[in-house]
Design a protein around this motif. Structure first.
Motif, PDB file in Angstrom:
ATOM      1  N   SER A 133      18.822  29.794 -29.689  1.00 31.31           N
ATOM      2  CA  SER A 133      19.580  30.836 -29.975  1.00 31.31           C
ATOM      3  C   SER A 133      20.954  30.432 -29.683  1.00 31.31           C
ATOM      4  N   GLU A 134      21.329  29.438 -29.090  1.00 29.16           N
ATOM      5  CA  GLU A 134      22.563  29.269 -28.737  1.00 29.16           C
ATOM      6  C   GLU A 134      22.727  28.008 -29.232  1.00 29.16           C
ATOM      7  N   VAL A 135      22.158  26.829 -29.995  1.00 28.32           N
ATOM      8  CA  VAL A 135      23.115  25.405 -30.813  1.00 28.32           C
ATOM      9  C   VAL A 135      23.185  25.709 -32.150  1.00 28.32           C
ATOM     10  N   THR A 136      24.239  25.466 -32.567  1.00 26.92           N
ATOM     11  CA  THR A 136      24.919  25.816 -34.076  1.00 26.92           C
ATOM     12  C   THR A 136      24.669  24.259 -34.701  1.00 26.92           C
ATOM     13  N   HIS A 137      25.415  23.290 -33.608  1.00 25.72           N
ATOM     14  CA  HIS A 137      25.182  21.775 -34.602  1.00 25.72           C
ATOM     15  C   HIS A 137      24.208  20.331 -33.231  1.00 25.72           C
ATOM     16  N   VAL A 138      23.482  19.821 -34.171  1.00 27.26           N
ATOM     17  CA  VAL A 138      22.513  18.780 -33.437  1.00 27.26           C
ATOM     18  C   VAL A 138      23.124  17.731 -34.200  1.00 27.26           C
ATOM     19  N   PHE A 139      23.582  16.544 -33.088  1.00 31.73           N
ATOM     20  CA  PHE A 139      24.491  15.377 -33.129  1.00 31.73           C
ATOM     21  C   PHE A 139      23.309  14.411 -32.954  1.00 31.73           C
ATOM     22  N   TRP A 140      23.203  13.487 -33.179  1.00 34.23           N
ATOM     23  CA  TRP A 140      21.459  13.245 -32.950  1.00 34.23           C
ATOM     24  C   TRP A 140      21.615  11.364 -33.528  1.00 34.23           C
TER      25      TRP A 140
ATOM     26  N   VAL B 297      23.215  19.037 -39.432  1.00 32.70           N
ATOM     27  CA  VAL B 297      22.797  18.346 -38.069  1.00 32.70           C
ATOM     28  C   VAL B 297      23.366  16.988 -38.421  1.00 32.70           C
ATOM     29  N   THR B 298      23.493  16.335 -37.359  1.00 34.16           N
ATOM     30  CA  THR B 298      24.733  14.645 -38.176  1.00 34.16           C
ATOM     31  C   THR B 298      23.286  13.732 -37.812  1.00 34.16           C
ATOM     32  N   VAL B 299      22.729  12.806 -38.709  1.00 35.44           N
ATOM     33  CA  VAL B 299      22.589  11.646 -37.922  1.00 35.44           C
ATOM     34  C   VAL B 299      23.001  10.104 -38.191  1.00 35.44           C
ATOM     35  N   GLN B 300      22.546   9.788 -36.853  1.00 34.39           N
ATOM     36  CA  GLN B 300      23.036   8.713 -36.748  1.00 34.39           C
ATOM     37  C   GLN B 300      22.437   6.909 -37.086  1.00 34.39           C
ATOM     38  N   THR B 301      22.417   5.909 -37.988  1.00 38.72           N
ATOM     39  CA  THR B 301      22.516   5.308 -38.278  1.00 38.72           C
ATOM     40  C   THR B 301      23.415   4.012 -38.923  1.00 38.72           C
ATOM     41  N   GLY B 302      22.724   3.232 -39.381  1.00 38.87           N
ATOM     42  CA  GLY B 302      23.270   2.189 -39.485  1.00 38.87           C
ATOM     43  C   GLY B 302      23.565   1.392 -40.806  1.00 38.87           C
ATOM     44  N   THR B 303      23.599  -0.298 -40.343  1.00 42.64           N
ATOM     45  CA  THR B 303      23.213  -1.105 -41.799  1.00 42.64           C
ATOM     46  C   THR B 303      22.886  -1.645 -42.006  1.00 42.64           C
ATOM     47  N   GLN B 304      21.112  -1.220 -41.233  1.00 37.48           N
ATOM     48  CA  GLN B 304      20.319  -2.090 -41.177  1.00 37.48           C
ATOM     49  C   GLN B 304      19.120  -0.976 -43.196  1.00 37.48           C
ATOM     50  N   HIS B 305      19.756   0.193 -42.843  1.00 38.04           N
ATOM     51  CA  HIS B 305      19.853   0.711 -43.931  1.00 38.04           C
ATOM     52  C   HIS B 305      20.093   0.203 -45.837  1.00 38.04           C
ATOM     53  N   TYR B 306      20.510  -1.311 -45.696  1.00 37.64           N
ATOM     54  CA  TYR B 306      20.891  -1.962 -46.713  1.00 37.64           C
ATOM     55  C   TYR B 306      20.616  -3.543 -46.195  1.00 37.64           C
ATOM     56  N   MET B 307      20.466  -3.293 -45.412  1.00 38.00           N
ATOM     57  CA  MET B 307      20.090  -5.056 -44.501  1.00 38.00           C
ATOM     58  C   MET B 307      18.167  -5.413 -45.006  1.00 38.00           C
TER      59      MET B 307
ATOM     60  N   MET C 131      32.435  -4.274 -36.961  1.00 39.83           N
ATOM     61  CA  MET C 131      31.753  -4.164 -35.795  1.00 39.83           C
ATOM     62  C   MET C 131      32.076  -1.784 -35.636  1.00 39.83           C
ATOM     63  N   SER C 132      32.114  -0.768 -35.324  1.00 38.89           N
ATOM     64  CA  SER C 132      31.954   0.203 -35.141  1.00 38.89           C
ATOM     65  C   SER C 132      32.581   0.578 -33.757  1.00 38.89           C
ATOM     66  N   ASP C 133      33.725   1.352 -33.692  1.00 35.47           N
ATOM     67  CA  ASP C 133      34.134   1.698 -32.024  1.00 35.47           C
ATOM     68  C   ASP C 133      33.360   3.090 -32.467  1.00 35.47           C
ATOM     69  N   ALA C 134      32.814   3.296 -30.965  1.00 34.06           N
ATOM     70  CA  ALA C 134      32.076   4.702 -30.765  1.00 34.06           C
ATOM     71  C   ALA C 134      32.972   5.861 -30.809  1.00 34.06           C
ATOM     72  N   ARG C 135      34.294   5.414 -30.670  1.00 36.47           N
ATOM     73  CA  ARG C 135      35.016   6.624 -30.391  1.00 36.47           C
ATOM     74  C   ARG C 135      35.192   7.133 -31.760  1.00 36.47           C
ATOM     75  N   VAL C 136      35.752   5.937 -32.782  1.00 37.67           N
ATOM     76  CA  VAL C 136      36.014   6.245 -34.520  1.00 37.67           C
ATOM     77  C   VAL C 136      34.352   7.190 -34.974  1.00 37.67           C
ATOM     78  N   LEU C 137      33.445   6.644 -33.920  1.00 40.88           N
ATOM     79  CA  LEU C 137      32.480   7.446 -35.172  1.00 40.88           C
ATOM     80  C   LEU C 137      31.900   8.758 -34.681  1.00 40.88           C
ATOM     81  N   ALA C 138      32.769   8.984 -33.064  1.00 41.93           N
ATOM     82  CA  ALA C 138      32.388  10.261 -32.865  1.00 41.93           C
ATOM     83  C   ALA C 138      33.300  11.240 -33.333  1.00 41.93           C
ATOM     84  N   LYS C 139      34.500  10.603 -33.715  1.00 38.38           N
ATOM     85  CA  LYS C 139      35.507  11.693 -34.465  1.00 38.38           C
ATOM     86  C   LYS C 139      35.420  12.011 -36.008  1.00 38.38           C
ATOM     87  N   GLN C 140      34.049  11.359 -36.548  1.00 34.86           N
ATOM     88  CA  GLN C 140      33.223  10.909 -38.056  1.00 34.86           C
ATOM     89  C   GLN C 140      32.473  12.043 -37.644  1.00 34.86           C
ATOM     90  N   HIS C 141      32.055  12.327 -37.112  1.00 41.38           N
ATOM     91  CA  HIS C 141      30.830  12.795 -36.835  1.00 41.38           C
ATOM     92  C   HIS C 141      31.045  14.420 -36.721  1.00 41.38           C
TER      93      HIS C 141
END
Length: 273
Positions: free
Chosen positions: A79-86, A129-139, A240-250
């Motif tokens: 009843s609390e969660v508004t956003h899931v970061f997957w 919901v935000t979901v983390q995937t990657g460039t395997q989507h294209y490769m 490469m993708s800096d995890a800190r940049v990814l977090a701000k984008q999420h």
């Protein structure tokens, strides 16, 4: 963009990985978009000793592949969660099994949070919901080329978000399809990173620190530092993708209306071999 009503409540699934740790840090920052946030963090094992527990309002260990365990564990916060970061991932013996396992995990979590404590949707606040995937989507299956069959090739860079899917099984595709199936009751965003660099002693995919440790062992043993990667990564440019940049984008996508229901590439932009 402060949230003047009820505070946003995040559940980070996979919080002990590189992207998860950076998300917890970013959400608890005084300058976090949509903040102040209440942050739950979860993973499949008890919280590791190195993890800064002060970043979380609560840590939750559960097995997302088990629907019953997921329901028992997450119903009290449904009843609390508004956003899931997957940012969770399980890689199995074949891509098809990986597809099934990862889609099952996300489905189990969303089913509980969308059902709410009463099991009928009453009281659920989950909206995005935000979901983390990657460039395997294209490769395609670069980690297991035998799964690609004959005569099928990955997309050539530059990779654009609107490129058509490749004709291989890919658990990233399954996660995106699952998110879309919840529309319009949920919005979503997908982040396609490259090789993630960040801090985590638990991540199997911590390429930068793994390479550094390997180099130190080679120096200590007086052995040549031989390239430990695949032929593909030896012959192609990488980024490469800096995890800190990814977090701000999420977080940006989670609270920005114009960013909803889209996929985004997110890399640092510098290329190397």
């Amino acid at each position: 963009m402060a949230n003047s009503h009820q505070p946003f409540v995040a559940l980070i699934v996979g919080v002990t990985g590189m992207a998860g740790l950076s998300l917890a840090e970013a959400l608890k920052s005084p300058n976090a978009l949509g903040g102040p946030w209440k942050v739950y963090g979860s993973a499949s094992r008890p919280i590791p000793t190195w993890f800064p527990s002060s970043l979380l309002d609560k840590y939750i260990a559960f097995d997302a592949t088990d629907a019953g365990n997921t329901a028992d564990t997450l119903t009290p916060i449904s009843s609390e969660v508004t956003h899931v970061f997957w940012v969770a991932i399980q890689v199995r013996e074949s891509e098809q099994v990986t597809v099934t396992v990862n889609a099952t995990m996300l489905s189990n979590v969303l089913d509980v949070l969308k059902s709410g404590p009463g099991g009928n949707g009453t009281g659920s606040r989950l909206s995005h919901v935000t979901v983390q995937t990657g460039t395997q989507h294209y490769m395609g299956p670069i980690h297991n080329p035998t799964e690609s069959g004959q005569g099928l090739e990955p997309h050539e860079p530059p990779f654009r978000e609107d490129l058509p899917r490749l004709p291989y099984p890919n658990f990233y595709y399954a996660l995106e399809d699952l998110l879309e199936s919840y529309a319009p009751s949920l919005t979503y965003s997908v982040y396609r990173s490259s090789i993630i660099i960040g801090a985590s002693s638990r991540s199997v995919y911590n390429a930068l620190l793994t390479s550094a440790v390997y180099a130190l062992i080679c120096r200590y043993e007086g052995l040549p530092f031989r390239y430990p990667g695949s032929r593909y990564t030896w012959e192609h440019f990488c980024d490469m993708s800096d995890a800190r940049v990814l977090a701000k984008q999420h977080i940006w996508a989670a609270v920005t209306p114009s960013a909803k229901n889209q996929a985004f590439n997110c890399t640092n932009g510098d290329m190397f071999t």
